[in-house]
Each structure stands twice: as C-alpha cells, then as structure tokens.
Design an enzyme around this catalytic site. Structure first.
Site, PDB file in Angstrom:
ATOM      1  N   ARG A  94      12.739  -2.069  -6.920  1.00 47.31           N
ATOM      2  CA  ARG A  94      12.907  -1.734  -5.509  1.00 47.31           C
ATOM      3  C   ARG A  94      13.571  -2.848  -4.712  1.00 47.31           C
ATOM      4  O   ARG A  94      13.815  -2.703  -3.525  1.00 47.31           O
ATOM      5  CB  ARG A  94      11.547  -1.397  -4.887  1.00 47.31           C
TER       6      ARG A  94
ATOM      7  N   ARG B  28      22.536  -8.045  -3.553  1.00 44.55           N
ATOM      8  CA  ARG B  28      23.821  -7.875  -2.879  1.00 44.55           C
ATOM      9  C   ARG B  28      24.617  -9.171  -2.916  1.00 44.55           C
ATOM     10  O   ARG B  28      24.044 -10.258  -2.874  1.00 44.55           O
ATOM     11  CB  ARG B  28      23.602  -7.460  -1.420  1.00 44.55           C
TER      12      ARG B  28
ATOM     13  N   ARG C 216      -4.618  -4.384  -4.601  1.00 40.80           N
ATOM     14  CA  ARG C 216      -4.626  -5.768  -4.149  1.00 40.80           C
ATOM     15  C   ARG C 216      -4.879  -5.766  -2.653  1.00 40.80           C
ATOM     16  O   ARG C 216      -4.465  -4.854  -1.931  1.00 40.80           O
ATOM     17  CB  ARG C 216      -3.290  -6.452  -4.452  1.00 40.80           C
TER      18      ARG C 216
ATOM     19  N   GLU D 195      -0.456 -14.951   5.579  1.00 43.40           N
ATOM     20  CA  GLU D 195      -0.979 -13.891   4.713  1.00 43.40           C
ATOM     21  C   GLU D 195      -1.285 -14.461   3.331  1.00 43.40           C
ATOM     22  O   GLU D 195      -0.408 -15.029   2.677  1.00 43.40           O
ATOM     23  CB  GLU D 195       0.029 -12.748   4.584  1.00 43.40           C
TER      24      GLU D 195
ATOM     25  N   ASP E 277       7.701   1.357   1.427  1.00 47.43           N
ATOM     26  CA  ASP E 277       8.036   0.652   2.660  1.00 47.43           C
ATOM     27  C   ASP E 277       7.751   1.561   3.857  1.00 47.43           C
ATOM     28  O   ASP E 277       7.544   2.773   3.709  1.00 47.43           O
ATOM     29  CB  ASP E 277       9.504   0.251   2.643  1.00 47.43           C
TER      30      ASP E 277
END
Length: 274
Positions: free
Chosen positions: A74, A78, A151, A207, A258
């Site tokens: 995913r 580029r 998770r 986080e 997403d």
C-alpha cells in the site's frame, strides 16, 4: 526524489531508478514471502533498511520477516520531488476538523454517546431495521471462535512554549531506537488559520505503538493468514445468524484502510442500505 537525494546524492529520477533497479535485481525474489522481501523488491535494500525496517517493526511489534508481504504494497513509490504522501488529486481534511464534519452529518438525527451497544443489544436492535456495527467483530460474537489480533497506540501529549515546534503536522521517526513512531503538531492541520499558527505555544502528541489487550483501544488489524481465516469465519457467522447487521469500519471489516478508503466504503454501504 528528495529522499533519494539525501541518501545517494542523486538529482535525476533516472539515477535513482538505476540504483533501486540494481538492488532489486540483486534480491532476485519472484514471490516475496514476507514484508522484508516485498519491501526490498519494491525499493531495494538501502531504502528498506533506512526508512521501513525500524518503523515497521516497532509499529507492529514483530520482525518484518514475520509480517505478510501485503502490508507494504500500500506504500507509494514515486520518482518526483513532490513530498505529499498520496497521489490523489484532492487532498485535505474538513475545515475545523472531523468533529465539525460529524456534527453536521448528525444534525437533525437522534444520537447517543456513553452507551455500549453490546450491553443491551436487544434494545438497540429494536430501534432499527438494519444495524451497522463498527466495533470489533470478534467481540460482537463474544470471541466464540477466538480472538482477532490488533495493535494499539499510546499517546503522550505536551504543550510547548514555542509557536512552531516542527513545521509540519506529522513527522515520522523511522529509527528503531526512537520509541515513538511519529509526532503530531496539531496547529499545522489548518495551514491557513493565521490566528492559530501565530499563537505563542503549540500542542504536540507523540504516538507510541502498544500491545493490544481486551479493553484497550484496537487500532490496527494484524493482517496474516490466521487472522484473515478467523475473520472470514466470523463473517460467515454474521451472514447466517444476524442478516440485518452489517459489519463495517476498520474493526468490523478487519481491514487496515486509510481515511479516504474508510469514507468511500461507508458511502457505498449507505447507498446499498438506502
């Protein structure tokens, strides 16, 4: 390309492409068996070792060789100097944040918080012909077939006496030795809001990946064969036993998606039900 320039000193896309292709050929993996092999096949060993390996292992709490190849597919690759993560033509978040969007969506609709559907399922089922359930599907069925793996995350928030801490909404930390995966500086989510950006203080959130235990927040489904098979069994149970209940969202569908994908799937389900 900016990443490739930092790593190898290259400025032309073809230079970076040649380096990556050379490292991919050295790998010689026709059917990548795990995330590590898949990542090397995509971007070569240098990018994998610098940007992917440490971040992924602390995020998922296990070695990359123990994770399925599908997780890494995913990620976009580029050869441009565009630093945006996504290729989508339109990108952004709702003005004022998601709370404002959801408040608008719920205008004129009866809603309740502070209650648990599973604590009084018969009562809530009696309120509607169709139920959309977005909690963990295994919890819905009382974990009768076993526990799905997730998770979780732990958040550490801090107010700092500076107007600008990192110059961006999110900065990821890919090193395995750094315990958190990213720092969020919330004021940068609205770059046009001068009143907020000029404040002499800022709020940041770090986080930290965390193990999931029943009762904690489930954020990320662990995508492996065992969990996919178990989720499929729960879906079959749902189709047979609760035909008017629809399992949706990351937890109900047990998919790592997403925000754009989540909204799209919600719109499609809504149209189907209506």
């Amino acid at each position: 390309m900016y990443t490739f320039y930092q790593m190898w000193g290259v400025t032309q896309p073809e230079e970076a492409r040649r380096i990556i292709e050379s490292q991919r050929r050295e790998a010689v993996m026709e059917n990548p068996a795990n995330l590590e092999e898949q990542a090397i096949c995509l971007v070569g060993r240098d990018v994998y070792a610098t940007l992917i390996k440490g971040y992924t292992e602390k995020q998922w709490g296990r070695a990359c060789t123990e994770l399925p190849a599908s997780i890494i597919k995913r990620l976009p690759v580029r050869f441009t100097f565009d630093n945006n993560y996504f290729n989508d033509r339109y990108q952004g978040i709702p003005v004022g944040g998601y709370n404002v969007l959801i408040k608008g969506l719920l205008d004129g609709i009866e809603w309740r918080t502070g209650c648990n559907y599973l604590d009084d399922r018969a009562y809530f089922d009696g309120l509607a012909d169709e139920i959309v359930y977005t909690g963990p599907i295994d919890e819905y069925f009382g974990w009768s077939l076993g526990f799905l793996e997730y998770r979780s995350l732990r958040f550490e928030q801090e107010m700092l006496p500076v107007s600008n801490y990192q110059g961006n909404a999110i900065v990821n930390y890919t090193e395995r030795t750094v315990p958190y995966t990213r720092i969020v500086e919330h004021k940068h989510f609205e770059p046009g809001n001068g009143a907020v950006l000029s404040l002499p203080y800022t709020v940041v959130t770090r986080e930290y990946p965390a193990d999931y235990t029943p009762g904690s927040e489930a954020y990320y489904p662990v995508d492996n064969k065992r969990n996919r098979d178990l989720h499929a069994a729960y879906q079959d149970m749902g189709r047979c036993n609760v035909p008017h209940t629809w399992f949706a969202g990351r937890l109900g569908s047990y998919k790592y998606v997403d925000m754009g994908q989540a909204i799209s799937s919600a719109l499609k389900l809504s149209k189907a039900l209506l």
